[in-house]
Design an enzyme around this catalytic site. Structure first.
Site, PDB file in Angstrom:
ATOM      1  N   GLU A 131      -9.663  -1.710   5.503  1.00 16.23           N
ATOM      2  CA  GLU A 131     -10.285  -1.418   6.793  1.00 16.23           C
ATOM      3  C   GLU A 131     -11.539  -2.287   6.980  1.00 16.23           C
ATOM      4  OE1 GLU A 131      -8.585   0.292   8.719  1.00 16.23           O
ATOM      5  OE2 GLU A 131      -8.049   2.289   7.997  1.00 16.23           O
TER       6      GLU A 131
ATOM      7  N   ASN B 231      -7.399  -2.638  14.284  1.00 18.27           N
ATOM      8  CA  ASN B 231      -8.793  -2.969  13.950  1.00 18.27           C
ATOM      9  C   ASN B 231      -8.881  -4.168  13.005  1.00 18.27           C
ATOM     10  OD1 ASN B 231      -7.850  -1.913  11.571  1.00 18.27           O
ATOM     11  ND2 ASN B 231      -9.249  -0.156  11.507  1.00 18.27           N
TER      12      ASN B 231
ATOM     13  N   ASP C 108       0.817  -1.219   0.000  1.00 17.31           N
ATOM     14  CA  ASP C 108       0.000   0.000   0.000  1.00 17.31           C
ATOM     15  C   ASP C 108       0.846   1.262   0.000  1.00 17.31           C
ATOM     16  OD1 ASP C 108       0.965  -0.435   2.563  1.00 17.31           O
ATOM     17  OD2 ASP C 108      -1.001  -0.731   3.463  1.00 17.31           O
TER      18      ASP C 108
ATOM     19  N   HIS D 263      -7.118  -4.474  10.199  1.00 19.39           N
ATOM     20  CA  HIS D 263      -6.833  -4.211   8.785  1.00 19.39           C
ATOM     21  C   HIS D 263      -5.552  -4.906   8.345  1.00 19.39           C
ATOM     22  CE1 HIS D 263      -4.590  -0.183   9.783  1.00 19.39           C
ATOM     23  NE2 HIS D 263      -3.694  -1.085   9.510  1.00 19.39           N
TER      24      HIS D 263
END
Ligand code: F6R
Length: 243
Positions: A143, A136, A67, A138
């Protein structure tokens, strides 16, 4: 899934570096999927040391990073291009032309993502994808969501991710709000997955991701369905998985 608990961060990093080094030794022209973030810094340092000691060569290795922030130039100190140069590429004998990170400087999100996905496919596919784990759940910048993204796409970062990443910027307002990321489908197409996580702060998400239900609300949980996953965590990150 192979779930390995290392004593501490250093041992986690060494074990993870060994998995990568073994692949590079077995297949010198392998394609590595790489991650940024605090977690893999130690394993990159180990790989740099191995390379400088002549134990491993990146001469024929190609890389595709997960990313990149949308809107940062490649030489921005917080860009993932820059991170990879600082932590790995500038210190090993890799051909920089064989290293790939999504082009965050391309404002045309659709083109940037489609080009990246096409390049990965044209390469023949990732042999080993390294992943860190967001608090979380990810992976890459995928997400929590209602569905799993299939391919490289442009995402809105959640408030919690922006806050977590603001530690690296002078001010939270400077953290980009969007990123280009491999999709969950892109990640799942890698032949092998290697996940690293350390510290007490990751304990709950390690448990949820690898021992909880598979759901796009915890994106990493999909890895339970991948046929070849190795998870290497330190004792603190494993602390809610035992007993
Ligand atoms: C980085 C990435 C992210 C990180 C995750 C964990 O390329 O894709 O998913 O792996 O945010 O980051 P750290 O390691 O800093 O806790």
């Amino acid at each position: 899934m192979e779930f390995i608990v290392a004593k501490n961060y250093e041992e986690m990093s060494r074990k993870a570096a060994d998995v990568i080094a073994e692949l590079v030794a077995r297949k010198p022209s392998c394609i590595l999927g790489l991650a940024t973030g605090s977690t893999p810094e130690g394993l990159y340092a180990q790989l740099v040391k191995d390379c400088q000691e002549g134990k491993i060569s990146f001469k024929d290795v190609s890389t595709y990073n997960l990313d990149e922030y949308r809107g940062l130039e490649n030489d921005h100190p917080q860009s993932y291009h820059y991170f990879m140069e600082q932590h790995l590429f500038n210190h090993v004998n890799i051909d920089l032309a064989a290293t790939h990170v999504p082009d965050g400087s391309n404002p045309d999100a659709a083109a940037a993502c489609a080009d990246y996905e096409a390049a990965i496919k044209a390469s023949g596919g990732v042999d080993l994808q390294l992943l860190g784990l967001g608090h979380n759940g990810h992976i890459g910048f995928n997400e929590p969501a209602d569905t799993f993204a299939k391919e490289t796409n442009c995402v809105e970062l959640t408030r919690s991710t922006i806050e977590a990443n603001s530690r690296l910027f002078d001010h939270i307002d400077e953290v980009p709000t969007q990123a280009y990321t491999m999709g969950i489908g892109t990640i799942m197409r890698a032949a092998k997955i290697l996940v690293v996580a350390n510290g007490q702060g990751k304990a709950q998400i390690v448990r949820d991701a690898f021992f909880g239900p598979v759901t796009p609300q915890v994106p990493a949980s999909i890895l339970q369905f991948h046929p070849d996953v190795t998870v290497i965590v330190d004792e603190a990150a494993a602390s809610l998985c035992q007993g």
